[in-house]
Scaffold this active site. Structure first.
Site, PDB file in Angstrom:
ATOM      1  CG  HIS A   1      -3.329  -3.711   3.371  1.00 10.20           C
ATOM      2  ND1 HIS A   1      -2.346  -3.024   4.029  1.00 10.20           N
ATOM      3  CD2 HIS A   1      -4.070  -2.783   2.716  1.00 10.20           C
ATOM      4  CE1 HIS A   1      -2.477  -1.721   3.791  1.00 10.20           C
ATOM      5  NE2 HIS A   1      -3.505  -1.552   2.995  1.00 10.20           N
TER       6      HIS A   1
ATOM      7  CD  GLU B   1      -0.478  -5.536   5.837  1.00  8.64           C
ATOM      8  OE1 GLU B   1      -0.282  -6.122   4.752  1.00  8.64           O
ATOM      9  OE2 GLU B   1      -0.820  -4.334   5.907  1.00  8.64           O
TER      10      GLU B   1
ATOM     11  CB  CYS C   1      -0.973  -0.053   1.175  1.00  6.30           C
ATOM     12  SG  CYS C   1      -2.379   1.053   0.962  1.00  6.30           S
TER      13      CYS C   1
END
Lengths: 222, 76
Positions: A194, A196, A86
């Site tokens: 994302h 994560e 990002c």
């Protein structure tokens, strides 16, 4: 596998990234403030999401000039793995480690939802735990994820297999629906979604976990 | 001395914000508005005698992203 997370003023996914790295690698990453000039001895450097410097001037533009980025650039040139997610992707394009630029979403809206991605290339360490052509679901949360590069650059990175993740539907107007690309040597990945935020069931999905597992495997196999 | 830097999107780079501004002008009744391109205006207060080459360097290194933007410098 040892890792570090770079923290810029305005980063807000640095802790999520740290948790993901700790969960998958079994070791807590070093958190490195952007004013530092030296990186710890690590194998993987993560540039997290967020709104570093409030997106002033252009997203990632000020952070790209942070003292630590000179060290990140050198580490990338030495073949260390660099993962920019990002805002981290935006910083990587602004430093020139990855080609192109990330512009305001074509629909002008902040897009925050799970999106389907096609894994286009599984020959990188980041994507080795996925199946080629597989569709995975990973959340996006961005206002400036509209990937732009000139036609020659697009043709070149496509031809070299450097588009590793592609949106399976239009998300933000990105050219050729590009969601993530690697550098020429395959050790630097920038992506808007994302991973994560998709490492355990409680987060609503686990498709991001294999990205980190692929990295770990690269070190086990080495 | 002062310098003004105008940063504009390159031709062919889509400008969704300019498009939105254009639509807003149309909805206000400004039917004349045919297209809008949005850019940035940056005013620099500089040490006297700063060369244009130095300002160019500032533009290339930070003020503009030459992948998507052009810049124009005016020295006051």
């Amino acid at each position: 596998m040892k890792s570090a997370v770079i923290v810029f003023p305005g980063s807000n996914c640095d802790r999520d990234m740290a948790v993901a790295l700790r969960e998958v690698t079994g070791r807590a990453p070093a958190m490195v403030w952007h004013r530092e000039t030296v990186l710890p001895d690590v194998d993987v450097i993560a540039l997290p999401g967020g709104f570093s410097y409030g997106d002033y001037l252009r997203t990632g533009a000020i952070s790209a000039q942070s003292p630590i980025m000179a060290a990140v650039k050198r580490a990338a040139e030495q073949g260390r793995f660099v993962l920019g997610v990002c805002n981290g992707f935006q910083v990587l394009t602004e430093t020139g480690l990855l080609p192109g630029a990330l512009m305001r979403n074509a629909g002008l809206d902040f897009v925050c939802r799970d999106v389907p991605l096609t894994v286009e290339n599984t020959q990188t360490a980041f994507t080795s735990a996925y199946k080629a052509g597989e569709t995975i679901h990973i959340p996006v949360a961005h206002h400036d994820g509209n990937y732009f590069a000139d036609t020659d650059t697009l043709d070149r990175i496509e031809g070299e297999g450097r588009v590793v993740f592609r949106y399976a539907e239009d998300v933000n107007g990105a050219q050729r629906r590009i969601a993530g690309i690697v550098n020429e040597t395959g050790n630097v990945l920038g992506m808007m979604p994302h991973p994560e935020r998709a490492i355990e069931v409680a987060q609503g999905g686990t498709d991001g976990r294999r990205l980190f597992e692929g990295l770990v495997r690269a070190f086990v196999d080495a | 001395m002062k310098a003004k830097v105008y940063v504009t999107l390159k031709n062919g780079v889509l400008d969704p914000q300019g498009k939105a501004i254009c639509h807003a002008l149309e909805s206000l009744g400004f039917d004349e508005a045919q297209d809008v391109r949005q850019g940035k205006f940056i005013e620099l207060e500089l040490a006297d005698g700063t060369s244009e080459a130095r300002i160019e360097e500032m533009c290339r290194k930070l003020l503009a992203n030459t992948v998507i933007e052009n810049y124009r410098i005016e020295i006051a």
